[in-house]
Design a protein around this motif. Structure first.
Motif: not given
Length: 331
Positions: A314-315, A319-322, A9-11, A44-45
């Motif tokens: 995932h990055r 970042e939620s720019g999409h 689990p992680g980034g 992501l979760l």
């Protein structure tokens, strides 16, 4: 074969392109050679260790994919090697091959390219099963002329929900972050555009509806928005919670809910029994696939990444720019 595995689990860096055993289709299943897989918040979760796959599902991430049938298991009817398909998955889409129950399989819609079709199954099944009626299942039952508030209008869920709501004759309000995302929502058919960074969505919605509010709220945020979502509901309104980006525990004003004769429901798709998923997929094929074939509804894809670079995707999602979906494509 190769698949994206989760080292720990992680980034995003814990995602690895690894050699894993080939899956084998069992009775009522097909093996799909994956062309593309879509990236979802649930992935992501799972990567973070907060959303385990259902029992018996693939341990690899990926809740939807497109590809070509490579093999069929016993008792499979209606599908053959070489068919181009897209699929709703319980896991395993981030791989070269994945096994799919035939009840969760869909043909690639007319006019949609094979890779692009990976953007459809999870979002369409989620939106249809929550906003519209599937026999025997709870849903908001959005009707022509009603107003629906869609949070995260520029997301994959949001861009599909806008189009389907418009297709049935509903009036669409959205929240999104910034003018560019709101413009994209307007292009898809949203009429009431609310920048959640700068505006109070309850106040803006009331102003746009002569104080009435929304008949249906489709919410991906969860706890953070719960009190305001109830305030935003019209009399007889329905709040449907399908995400927890804003937390899992919130305060619910039962007095406000009673006064409005409103309801709150919360659902997820991944953990539903196979039979329920099959019923949703059948309804989607009947009701939504003709809309896509006619060009009234379309998948919205922001960008693509090589499958082996799932960490970069995932990055980008974090970042939620999409606007719309991010896809992982086989090399």
């Amino acid at each position: 074969m190769r698949a994206i595995t989760i080292r720990e689990p992680g980034g995003p860096d814990v995602l690895e392109w690894s050699e894993v055993p080939d899956p084998e289709p069992g009775p009522g299943e097909v093996l799909v050679e994956v062309a593309a897989a879509a990236v979802n918040r649930a992935d992501l979760l799972q990567r973070q260790g907060n959303y385990d796959p259902p029992p018996g599902a693939s341990p690899h991430p990926g809740l939807e994919c497109s590809g070509t049938v490579a093999a069929v298991g016993p008792a499979v009817i209606g599908w053959a090697v070489g068919d181009q398909v897209c699929a709703l998955l319980s896991g395993g889409g981030y791989a070269e091959r994945v096994v799919v129950p035939t009840g969760q399989l869909l043909p690639v819609p007319d006019g949609v390219e094979l890779v692009t079709a990976a953007a459809l199954p999870e979002v369409v099944c989620t939106v249809w099963s929550n906003l519209f009626r599937v026999p025997g299942m709870r849903a908001a039952g959005l009707r022509p002329g009603e107003t629906v508030l869609i949070h995260g209008g520029a997301s994959g869920i949001g861009t599909m929900a806008i189009q389907l709501a418009r297709a049935v004759g509903a009036r669409v309000a959205v929240t999104a972050g910034g003018p560019a995302k709101l413009a994209a929502c307007a292009e898809l058919g949203a009429e009431i555009l609310i920048d959640y960074r700068e505006q109070d969505f309850v106040e803006e919605l009331r102003n746009a509806t002569d104080g009435r509010g929304a008949d249906v709220v489709l919410d991906i945020i969860g706890a953070k928005y719960l009190p305001d979502n109830v305030r935003a509901l019209a009399t007889g309104g329905r709040l449907v919670v399908i995400g927890m980006q804003g937390g899992v525990k919130g305060e619910l004003n039962l007095g406000a809910l009673l006064a409005k004769r409103a309801s709150v429901s919360a659902t997820s798709l991944r953990g539903r029994p196979a039979g329920e998923k099959a019923e949703i997929v059948t309804a989607v094929r009947e009701h939504v696939w003709p809309l896509i074939g006619a060009g009234r509804v379309r998948p919205v894809v922001d960008s693509t990444f090589p499958l082996r670079r799932a960490a970069d995707a995932h990055r980008a999602l974090e970042e939620s720019g999409h606007v719309g979906k991010l896809l992982l494509v086989r090399d």
